[in-house]
Scaffold this active site. Structure first.
Site, short mmCIF file in Angstrom:
data_model
loop_
_atom_site.label_atom_id
_atom_site.label_comp_id
_atom_site.label_asym_id
_atom_site.label_seq_id
_atom_site.Cartn_x
_atom_site.Cartn_y
_atom_site.Cartn_z
N HIS A 184 0.72 -0.84 -0.03
CA HIS A 184 0.00 -0.08 0.06
C HIS A 184 0.70 1.32 -0.08
O HIS A 184 0.41 2.44 -0.13
CB HIS A 184 -0.97 -0.33 1.33
CG HIS A 184 -0.05 0.16 2.88
ND1 HIS A 184 0.83 0.20 2.99
CD2 HIS A 184 -0.47 1.13 3.40
CE1 HIS A 184 0.95 -0.23 4.26
NE2 HIS A 184 0.61 1.15 4.24
C1 UD1 Z 1 -2.20 5.72 6.27
C2 UD1 Z 1 -0.50 6.42 6.61
C3 UD1 Z 1 0.27 4.82 6.42
C4 UD1 Z 1 -0.45 3.74 7.36
C5 UD1 Z 1 -1.82 3.22 5.80
C6 UD1 Z 1 -1.96 1.96 6.33
C7 UD1 Z 1 -0.34 8.15 6.45
C8 UD1 Z 1 0.51 9.17 5.25
N1 UD1 Z 1 -0.39 6.83 5.71
O1 UD1 Z 1 -2.06 5.32 4.52
O2 UD1 Z 1 0.97 4.84 6.77
O3 UD1 Z 1 0.49 2.33 6.48
O4 UD1 Z 1 -2.32 4.38 6.77
O5 UD1 Z 1 -3.62 1.68 6.08
O6 UD1 Z 1 -1.38 8.50 6.86
N2 UD1 Z 1 -9.05 5.14 1.39
C9 UD1 Z 1 -10.86 4.62 2.21
N3 UD1 Z 1 -10.94 3.76 2.52
C10 UD1 Z 1 -10.53 4.40 3.75
C11 UD1 Z 1 -9.33 5.14 3.47
C12 UD1 Z 1 -8.78 5.05 2.75
O7 UD1 Z 1 -11.08 3.85 0.79
O8 UD1 Z 1 -11.26 3.85 4.79
C13 UD1 Z 1 -8.52 4.98 -0.05
C14 UD1 Z 1 -8.84 6.59 -0.25
O9 UD1 Z 1 -8.67 6.21 -1.15
C15 UD1 Z 1 -7.55 7.52 0.71
C16 UD1 Z 1 -6.15 6.66 -0.18
O10 UD1 Z 1 -7.43 5.31 0.81
O11 UD1 Z 1 -7.80 8.22 -0.74
C17 UD1 Z 1 -5.58 6.33 1.12
O12 UD1 Z 1 -6.27 6.47 2.38
P1 UD1 Z 1 -5.20 7.31 3.09
O13 UD1 Z 1 -5.27 7.40 4.64
O14 UD1 Z 1 -4.53 8.75 2.90
O15 UD1 Z 1 -3.40 7.20 3.26
P2 UD1 Z 1 -3.38 5.33 3.45
O16 UD1 Z 1 -2.79 4.72 1.84
O17 UD1 Z 1 -4.51 4.40 3.80
#
Ligand code: UD1
Length: 377
Positions: free
Chosen positions: A202
């Site tokens: 991820h």
């Molecule tokens: C985040 C953390 C990362 C951690 C990871 C665990 C930061 C910078 N990154 O990354 O350190 O290892 O979580 O999973 O804080 N999304 C969904 N559903 C959700 C959440 C996210 O669909 O419930 C999708 C959205 O399109 C979003 C993308 O995932 O834009 C990324 O989510 P985000 O929280 O920004 O970062 P992660 O890649 O999950």
């Protein structure tokens, strides 16, 4: 004394659970669980609360996804209002996600003490957003709880006074040790194949870069000819898979029926797994390929070989003492290491010091002694 425990993203829930449970043992502590809403899907959030026995959050900020600036700023605006209203004695943040950073910035400017759990980890790679979150959070924190002695050295090297640093062990491993047996009994997914490799991916540096991701998928597909791959897919990575040109790399096993799953010699795509399924399926895997931080630690304790698809790690103890090796995305390197594992020639691991299931007990005792009115430290 009032403690606000902050969570936002999936790994935070696993780390905060033993801390909240431990805090309940102190009648003088009023524990407030605050969820920023960085992760919000049922399978990225609620399912962890249910399985880990976490109480429903007392406060939910509901910030959702966005660019780093949008997400961090949205959390800050909302968390400031909460701090002004709640007047906590101390704010506890865990790990290195944007929620960790945002809440630390707010607390520091309001002069509220911050306790950072999992302090001092360094990849020395500022291309990782998490590294920036770690450095800033540690610089602002008043109590820094570390998982290994290397982390203490990192902090001292950055000028953080030794008096603020406490080596206490690893709360993620507290949770693993508590739930390991239950995971084996209660996991809802059974795999029919005797051997499989378990994959998670991820990191933006791996999955948002089309060229690098294509290289990863191609080597995983190569490996899958020898051993089926169980791929638990993060929402960030799912978007890329849906649009990927070589759809024949992927197979979508019918998991929902509840029947034992037969994996094919391909990348078998699973939705993000709940904690117990994830733990159980990792423990039974022949090996794990990942770019996650926490999984490098969990596989070390489970004794399962781990190949980390990154150039660096902030958790070098998982290499020196654990089952982990860095393989970047070099196909030859990955294939060679895979052969060593399949030939049962992988290194053996030992348990890092204080990864004994009692980190939360140590942490809450130290916070209590430092900040309770009748505390003694
Ligand atoms: C985040 C953390 C990362 C951690 C990871 C665990 C930061 C910078 N990154 O990354 O350190 O290892 O979580 O999973 O804080 N999304 C969904 N559903 C959700 C959440 C996210 O669909 O419930 C999708 C959205 O399109 C979003 C993308 O995932 O834009 C990324 O989510 P985000 O929280 O920004 O970062 P992660 O890649 O999950």
């Amino acid at each position: 004394m009032k403690i606000i425990f902050v969570v936002g993203a999936r790994p935070n829930f696993i780390k905060i659970a033993p801390l909240v449970e431990e805090a309940k043992k102190y009648p003088e502590i009023s524990a407030v669980l605050l969820h920023t809403g960085q992760h919000y899907d049922n399978e990225m959030s609620q399912v962890f609360f249910d399985e880990l026995g976490l109480p429903a959050p007392d406060i939910y900020l509901g910030v959702g996804s966005g660019s780093h600036a949008i997400q961090t700023a949205a959390i800050m605006v909302e968390f400031e209002k909460i701090c002004l209203a709640q007047k906590p004695t101390v704010v506890v943040v865990v790990g290195d996600v944007n929620s960790t950073l945002a809440c630390s910035l707010v607390a520091a400017k309001l002069q509220i003490p911050i306790a950072h759990v999992e302090a001092g980890l360094r990849s020395r790679d500022r291309g990782m957003p998490e590294e920036i979150n770690r450095v800033v959070t540690d610089a602002l924190s008043d109590l820094l709880f570390t998982t290994d002695e290397e982390a203490n050295k990192n902090l001292i090297g950055e000028g953080i006074p030794e008096s603020k640093i406490r080596f206490v062990g690893n709360v993620m491993i507290d949770t693993l040790l508590k739930f390991k047996k239950r995971a084996g009994l209660e996991s809802k997914i059974t795999i029919s194949n005797p051997d499989y490799a378990f994959v998670t991916l991820h990191r933006p540096s791996n999955v948002d870069d089309a060229g690098r991701l294509a290289k990863i998928f191609s080597v995983l597909f190569e490996i899958s000819k020898a051993i089926p791959i169980l791929f638990s897919v993060h929402p960030r990575t799912k978007k890329q898979i849906d649009n990927y040109v070589c759809q024949n790399y992927f197979y979508y096993p019918p998991v929902e029926t509840g029947a034992p799953v037969i994996l094919k010699n391909a990348l078998n795509i699973f939705r993000p797994l709940p904690y117990l399924d994830c733990l159980n399926l990792m423990a039974k895997a022949k090996f794990v390929l990942t770019d996650s931080g926490g999984i490098q630690e969990e596989t070390t304790i489970l004794g399962v070989p781990c190949l980390t698809l990154r150039k660096n790690t902030e958790r070098p103890i998982t290499i020196s003492q654990g089952t982990n090796e860095l393989v970047d995305v070099e196909p030859n390197n990955i294939i060679e290491h895979t052969k060593t594992i399949l030939d049962d020639r992988w290194k053996k691991s030992s348990v890092p010091k204080l990864w004994d299931g009692r980190a939360a007990e140590r942490i809450i005792k130290i916070i209590y002694n430092q900040y309770a009115k009748n505390g003694s430290e």
